[in-house]
Design a protein around this motif. Sequence first.
Motif: not given
Length: 478
Positions: A211, A214, A273, A354, A356, A407
């Motif tokens: 992650c 990402g 994550h 998540r 974020n 992902h």
Amino acid sequence: MPEPAPHHHEDPEVSRRSVLRTAGAAGAGLGVGLGGLGAASAAAAPQAPGAPERQAADEPAWPARQGKTMIGTPFERRSTVRVGIIGLGNRGDAMTDLFLAVPGVKINALCDPVRAKAEKAAAKVTAAGQPAPALYTKGEDDYEQLCARGDLDFVFVATPWEWHFPMAEAALLNGKHVGVECPIAMELGQLWRLVDLSERTRRHCIQMENCCYGRNEMRVLRMAHAGLFGDLLHGAGAYIHDLRGLMFSPTYYEGPWRRLWHTRLKGDLYPNHGFGPVANYMDVNRGDRAVRITTFGSPALGLAAYRAEHMPPGDPSWKESYVQSDMSISLVQTAKGRVIRLEHAVSNPHPYSRLNILGGTKGVFEDYPPRIYLEPEMSDDRWGDFKKYEKWDHWLWKDHANPPGGHGGMDYIMVFRLMQCMRLGLVPDFDVYDAATWTAPVPLSHASIKAQGAPQAIPDFTRGLWRQARPGMDSAKP
């Protein structure tokens, strides 16, 4: 370029058996003290030359360093990275495809006690035009034979969580760099042990935290470091993912191992994550550090309710008593006073998230869905379009706009970058100190919930070196 000579470390502990080899033992040694360190960690050792490692008066004592720090330590340059993979279930099988997709990577060995899974992965290797890899399928401990091979540079571990520590330990003791799926270990003493071993063997121990790679996470990282959010104040990360069907599936996981952790620990079982990306935004271990954590947990009702509705009488799951909080909420405070909120929820209906989130004195970003508010360009109290900030994409995403794999491509970006660092002899984007920090909430959140939310000290795994600013994920293109 010639390959480096195989590097071996003689250590009598390579053959020792982990205390986490059985389900009963896996729930037994989950204290948060330093009991898992072993006698060697208590011995005094010289500090790294020139390193400011004086213990601050308000910090918990850390064990003496056994070797030089791994901060700033590059990989040995090599033309080909020779890989061994342990664990070929859902994750290991998918990651095999990505290792094969990266140039300059050769898979020499595979390990799984289910031979059919190892053979399936081996067929992928030969289909990619590589020689047939060696297979290690003779029981749970055959991974030790893989780690002892002289023709491996990197070992990748994708197994049930209770095996992560002993497998990482075996790889390091045999002179291999190792990358481990999340979390890297389940006990605080195990985290210190991996830090010590990484320093002593001069081998990197990497948390394979996809992650962090990402596209949104890397864009926010660069924007944060460029000052677009102003002085950073707070962030949030999470693993909110309805896993009830998968955890009770008779085929998705190899046995009930993941569900059984909900009978052992009350806290955040999977913090990496959410924690990893926010820690990167805030330069944790690179000028700031995570100091303490306090956690509260909701009742544990979701898995039992799902079982009552979906599992037949007599199913082995009816013997299980679930204790893990359906929702755990942790607050982490850093040395600079910033606050990071972590959430974990996998036992109830909820769309994937998540969180974020990153907030500062000039604005805020929130994900799921991605949205942004920055001053001075936004002043009408409405969220802005995050797509307009594509110019801040990390160079890895500019070079690999449509990466293969799952992902959203972050898995491939992670593998590509790590293998690139190994081939070019670069310092990895993150190291064993990050792995230990991002995983520390596993035992510490459990301890905090048991203590009715009392704050728990997060160890300084860098032993004082967090004060030094240094590069991390916001890397320059080689």
